[in-house]
Design a protein around this motif. Structure first.
Motif, PDB file in Angstrom:
ATOM      1  N   GLY A  24     -23.078  46.490  19.167  1.00 22.28           N
ATOM      2  CA  GLY A  24     -21.503  46.507  18.869  1.00 22.28           C
ATOM      3  C   GLY A  24     -20.820  44.781  19.874  1.00 22.28           C
ATOM      4  N   LYS A  25     -21.499  44.046  19.860  1.00 23.69           N
ATOM      5  CA  LYS A  25     -21.021  42.470  20.577  1.00 23.69           C
ATOM      6  C   LYS A  25     -20.280  41.923  19.572  1.00 23.69           C
ATOM      7  CE  LYS A  25     -24.480  41.807  24.547  1.00 23.69           C
ATOM      8  NZ  LYS A  25     -22.869  42.429  25.396  1.00 23.69           N
ATOM      9  N   PRO A  26     -21.090  41.902  18.344  1.00 22.10           N
ATOM     10  CA  PRO A  26     -20.105  41.540  17.484  1.00 22.10           C
ATOM     11  C   PRO A  26     -19.123  41.777  16.925  1.00 22.10           C
ATOM     12  CG  PRO A  26     -21.976  41.598  16.561  1.00 22.10           C
ATOM     13  CD  PRO A  26     -22.222  42.283  17.422  1.00 22.10           C
ATOM     14  N   TYR A  27     -18.061  42.960  16.971  1.00 23.62           N
ATOM     15  CA  TYR A  27     -17.003  43.582  17.448  1.00 23.62           C
ATOM     16  C   TYR A  27     -16.757  44.073  18.063  1.00 23.62           C
ATOM     17  CZ  TYR A  27     -20.133  45.258  12.665  1.00 23.62           C
ATOM     18  OH  TYR A  27     -20.423  44.258  11.782  1.00 23.62           O
ATOM     19  N   ILE A  28     -16.403  42.870  19.280  1.00 24.11           N
ATOM     20  CA  ILE A  28     -15.288  43.999  20.560  1.00 24.11           C
ATOM     21  C   ILE A  28     -14.150  42.540  20.081  1.00 24.11           C
ATOM     22  CG2 ILE A  28     -15.084  42.541  23.141  1.00 24.11           C
ATOM     23  CD1 ILE A  28     -18.188  43.223  23.272  1.00 24.11           C
ATOM     24  N   GLN A  29     -14.087  42.169  19.566  1.00 26.36           N
ATOM     25  CA  GLN A  29     -12.767  41.226  18.598  1.00 26.36           C
ATOM     26  C   GLN A  29     -11.911  41.823  17.974  1.00 26.36           C
ATOM     27  OE1 GLN A  29     -10.945  39.398  20.925  1.00 26.36           O
ATOM     28  NE2 GLN A  29     -12.480  39.021  22.739  1.00 26.36           N
ATOM     29  N   PRO A  30     -12.970  41.603  16.764  1.00 31.64           N
ATOM     30  CA  PRO A  30     -12.525  41.842  15.225  1.00 31.64           C
ATOM     31  C   PRO A  30     -11.452  43.498  15.383  1.00 31.64           C
ATOM     32  CG  PRO A  30     -14.880  41.528  14.999  1.00 31.64           C
ATOM     33  CD  PRO A  30     -14.274  41.199  16.646  1.00 31.64           C
ATOM     34  N   VAL A  31     -10.595  43.522  14.525  1.00 36.15           N
ATOM     35  CA  VAL A  31      -9.607  44.686  14.848  1.00 36.15           C
ATOM     36  C   VAL A  31      -9.486  45.463  13.101  1.00 36.15           C
ATOM     37  CG1 VAL A  31      -6.861  45.671  15.045  1.00 36.15           C
ATOM     38  CG2 VAL A  31      -7.567  43.172  15.448  1.00 36.15           C
ATOM     39  N   ALA A  32     -10.127  46.725  14.035  1.00 35.82           N
ATOM     40  CA  ALA A  32     -10.467  47.791  12.482  1.00 35.82           C
ATOM     41  C   ALA A  32      -8.989  48.554  12.465  1.00 35.82           C
ATOM     42  CB  ALA A  32     -11.432  48.862  13.316  1.00 35.82           C
ATOM     43  N   PRO A  33      -8.974  48.956  11.180  1.00 40.21           N
ATOM     44  CA  PRO A  33      -7.927  49.915  10.961  1.00 40.21           C
ATOM     45  C   PRO A  33      -7.772  51.289  12.137  1.00 40.21           C
ATOM     46  CG  PRO A  33      -9.388  50.321   8.827  1.00 40.21           C
ATOM     47  CD  PRO A  33     -10.593  49.327   9.546  1.00 40.21           C
ATOM     48  N   ASP A  34      -6.748  51.772  11.735  1.00 40.95           N
ATOM     49  CA  ASP A  34      -6.613  53.616  13.264  1.00 40.95           C
ATOM     50  C   ASP A  34      -7.129  53.981  11.923  1.00 40.95           C
ATOM     51  OD1 ASP A  34      -6.787  51.710  15.564  1.00 40.95           O
ATOM     52  OD2 ASP A  34      -4.444  51.404  15.447  1.00 40.95           O
ATOM     53  N   TYR A  55      -8.954  55.555  17.423  1.00 43.10           N
ATOM     54  CA  TYR A  55      -7.609  55.501  17.828  1.00 43.10           C
ATOM     55  C   TYR A  55      -7.104  55.503  18.898  1.00 43.10           C
ATOM     56  CZ  TYR A  55      -3.737  58.140  17.801  1.00 43.10           C
ATOM     57  OH  TYR A  55      -1.512  58.845  18.286  1.00 43.10           O
ATOM     58  N   TYR A  56      -7.926  56.072  20.274  1.00 44.14           N
ATOM     59  CA  TYR A  56      -7.281  56.021  21.370  1.00 44.14           C
ATOM     60  C   TYR A  56      -8.515  56.062  22.366  1.00 44.14           C
ATOM     61  CZ  TYR A  56      -5.423  57.324  25.757  1.00 44.14           C
ATOM     62  OH  TYR A  56      -4.303  56.574  27.277  1.00 44.14           O
ATOM     63  N   PRO A  57      -8.699  54.458  22.603  1.00 39.79           N
ATOM     64  CA  PRO A  57      -7.288  53.688  23.302  1.00 39.79           C
ATOM     65  C   PRO A  57      -7.485  52.843  21.868  1.00 39.79           C
ATOM     66  CG  PRO A  57      -9.504  53.146  24.108  1.00 39.79           C
ATOM     67  CD  PRO A  57      -9.785  54.632  24.106  1.00 39.79           C
ATOM     68  N   GLY A  58      -8.654  53.057  21.332  1.00 44.62           N
ATOM     69  CA  GLY A  58      -8.119  52.440  19.770  1.00 44.62           C
ATOM     70  C   GLY A  58      -8.909  50.659  19.248  1.00 44.62           C
ATOM     71  N   SER A  59      -9.919  50.303  20.325  1.00 38.52           N
ATOM     72  CA  SER A  59     -10.835  49.447  20.364  1.00 38.52           C
ATOM     73  C   SER A  59     -12.253  49.730  20.504  1.00 38.52           C
ATOM     74  CB  SER A  59     -10.303  48.129  20.794  1.00 38.52           C
ATOM     75  OG  SER A  59     -10.251  48.567  22.441  1.00 38.52           O
ATOM     76  N   TRP A  60     -12.757  48.614  20.173  1.00 39.54           N
ATOM     77  CA  TRP A  60     -14.733  49.282  20.684  1.00 39.54           C
ATOM     78  C   TRP A  60     -14.414  47.681  21.787  1.00 39.54           C
ATOM     79  CZ3 TRP A  60     -18.576  50.778  21.551  1.00 39.54           C
ATOM     80  CH2 TRP A  60     -20.115  50.477  22.369  1.00 39.54           C
ATOM     81  N   ASN A  61     -15.478  48.732  22.701  1.00 39.56           N
ATOM     82  CA  ASN A  61     -15.426  47.117  23.492  1.00 39.56           C
ATOM     83  C   ASN A  61     -16.927  48.477  24.714  1.00 39.56           C
ATOM     84  OD1 ASN A  61     -14.739  48.539  26.489  1.00 39.56           O
ATOM     85  ND2 ASN A  61     -12.559  48.993  25.786  1.00 39.56           N
ATOM     86  N   GLU A  62     -17.603  47.744  25.714  1.00 43.21           N
ATOM     87  CA  GLU A  62     -19.034  47.978  25.785  1.00 43.21           C
ATOM     88  C   GLU A  62     -18.307  49.527  27.347  1.00 43.21           C
ATOM     89  OE1 GLU A  62     -21.440  45.833  27.791  1.00 43.21           O
ATOM     90  OE2 GLU A  62     -21.734  44.976  26.091  1.00 43.21           O
ATOM     91  N   GLY A  63     -16.988  49.705  27.847  1.00 44.29           N
ATOM     92  CA  GLY A  63     -16.659  50.491  28.912  1.00 44.29           C
ATOM     93  C   GLY A  63     -15.815  51.442  27.966  1.00 44.29           C
ATOM     94  N   ILE A  64     -16.218  52.220  26.685  1.00 46.04           N
ATOM     95  CA  ILE A  64     -15.419  52.977  26.089  1.00 46.04           C
ATOM     96  C   ILE A  64     -14.936  54.755  26.436  1.00 46.04           C
ATOM     97  CG2 ILE A  64     -16.154  53.473  24.201  1.00 46.04           C
ATOM     98  CD1 ILE A  64     -13.844  53.205  22.090  1.00 46.04           C
ATOM     99  N   SER A  65     -15.899  54.920  27.168  1.00 47.91           N
ATOM    100  CA  SER A  65     -16.416  56.385  27.644  1.00 47.91           C
ATOM    101  C   SER A  65     -16.243  56.059  29.161  1.00 47.91           C
ATOM    102  CB  SER A  65     -17.698  56.598  26.893  1.00 47.91           C
ATOM    103  OG  SER A  65     -17.757  58.261  27.626  1.00 47.91           O
ATOM    104  N   SER A  66     -16.243  57.404  29.923  1.00 52.11           N
ATOM    105  CA  SER A  66     -15.270  57.314  31.402  1.00 52.11           C
ATOM    106  C   SER A  66     -16.488  58.708  31.114  1.00 52.11           C
ATOM    107  CB  SER A  66     -14.019  57.539  31.730  1.00 52.11           C
ATOM    108  OG  SER A  66     -13.282  56.108  31.102  1.00 52.11           O
ATOM    109  N   GLY A  67     -17.838  59.065  30.750  1.00 46.52           N
ATOM    110  CA  GLY A  67     -18.554  60.063  31.274  1.00 46.52           C
ATOM    111  C   GLY A  67     -18.392  61.342  30.436  1.00 46.52           C
ATOM    112  N   GLN A  68     -16.837  61.180  29.348  1.00 46.95           N
ATOM    113  CA  GLN A  68     -16.716  62.085  28.757  1.00 46.95           C
ATOM    114  C   GLN A  68     -17.891  63.366  28.125  1.00 46.95           C
ATOM    115  OE1 GLN A  68     -14.903  59.158  27.993  1.00 46.95           O
ATOM    116  NE2 GLN A  68     -13.356  59.325  26.978  1.00 46.95           N
ATOM    117  N   GLY A  69     -19.048  62.180  27.639  1.00 49.30           N
ATOM    118  CA  GLY A  69     -20.330  63.644  27.213  1.00 49.30           C
ATOM    119  C   GLY A  69     -21.432  63.708  27.888  1.00 49.30           C
ATOM    120  N   LEU A  70     -21.275  63.785  29.725  1.00 54.36           N
ATOM    121  CA  LEU A  70     -21.815  64.266  30.825  1.00 54.36           C
ATOM    122  C   LEU A  70     -20.684  65.311  31.270  1.00 54.36           C
ATOM    123  CD1 LEU A  70     -23.163  61.454  32.359  1.00 54.36           C
ATOM    124  CD2 LEU A  70     -24.336  63.207  31.229  1.00 54.36           C
TER     125      LEU A  70
END
Length: 307
Positions: free
Chosen positions: A114-124, A214-229
């Motif tokens: 996912g490193k190459p996709y931290i800056q690019p903007v994808a459609p919501d 959608y929310y927060p609407g971008s890709w970064n390495e801290g995007i999840s705050s433990g929702q899966g667990l």
């Protein structure tokens, strides 16, 4: 917002935030309900969620279609679930250990690819305005409903109906309650559990796509705050009922929206404490369901936490 709405800003912000924050909880918990109803627990959904967020965002950016991203995230989640199911079908393999390993694998692969996709903007993903009744832009922004939230509600009722009224639901319930009874009926429990785990992984992947698209609407390495667990605790709290998972997801989502809601009206003291509300709620839920004085009602008989 404070000047326009006064204290009404807080409940409106909490309701709007609960809807936004609850959607990943809803999809992951529905996937975990499906998996646990078959007699298997999957702690790897946090990694599936993160990898789904990355893959969905990457595909949406490359194709220009957010729905292609959602499908890619679901496919990636299904592959993770399938691998998890196949590994857990090996004799004497522990579900918990495999789940932790898959969680770390999913997060590691997501961070690497996912490193190459931290800056690019994808459609919501598209959303619907439920604040049309108000002329205030703050209300309109708070009450925008994403289409995946509506899909999640429909899936919750569909799973509830499936478990109660269909042969597929009956097979999953029998396998989850008794391996011996399932074999006596000519079923193959390991196969049923593997496919249930794969389907649960697909749901978690869609939850990840919601986070990045959608929310927060971008890709970064801290995007999840433990929702899966946290979704694992949510499923136990909901007693393995898909409709109850919807209500519990809103509760957890509301806890997650508490901090931003108070901040929107100028309450900044204790900022980090308010953001810890979902984790505190998870802790209380785990304490409540871990009481030795009462059994966990509604739990599948073959689930490891009941043995």
């Amino acid at each position: 917002m404070e000047n326009d709405l006064g204290l009404w800003a807080i409940p409106i912000a909490i309701v709007g935030g609960a809807i936004r924050v609850s959607t990943p909880f809803l999809f992951v918990s529905l996937g975990e309900v499906l998996t646990e109803r078959s007699g298997r627990i999957n702690l790897g959904l946090e990694g599936t969620l993160v990898f789904g967020a990355m893959s969905g965002y990457a595909v949406a950016y490359q194709t220009g279609s957010p729905w292609a991203g959602v499908l890619a995230a679901a496919f990636a989640g299904a592959i993770f679930g399938l691998v998890h199911g196949v590994l857990c079908s090996i004799p004497k393999v522990n579900d918990i250990a495999i789940g932790i390993a898959m969680m770390l694998l999913g997060m590691g692969l997501a961070y690497f690819f996912g490193k190459p996709y931290i800056q690019p903007v994808a459609p919501d993903l598209p959303s619907f305005p439920l604040g049309w009744w108000s002329d205030l832009p703050q209300v309109q922004a708070a009450l925008r409903i994403n289409v995946l939230f509506i899909l999640g509600i429909a899936l919750a009722f569909a799973l509830w109906w499936m478990f109660r009224a269909t042969r597929v639901g009956l097979v999953i319930r029998v396998v989850g309650d008794s391996t011996d009874a399932a074999r006596a009926m000519g079923l193959r429990p390991s196969v049923v559990r593997t496919f249930a785990t794969a389907a649960g992984g697909a749901f978690a992947g869609i939850g990840g796509a919601y986070l990045s698209l959608y929310y927060p609407g971008s890709w970064n390495e801290g995007i999840s705050s433990g929702q899966g667990l946290m979704a694992v605790a949510l499923v136990i709290f909901a007693r393995w009922n898909p409709i109850a998972c919807f209500g519990a997801s809103l509760l957890f989502g509301g806890a997650g929206a508490l901090g931003p809601a108070l901040q929107s009206v100028g309450v900044s003291e204790g900022y980090y404490l308010y953001y810890a509300a979902p984790y505190v709620l998870t802790l209380f839920v785990l304490i409540a369901i871990s009481s030795k004085s009462q059994a966990i009602t509604g739990a599948p008989g073959e689930l490891s936490i009941t043995k």
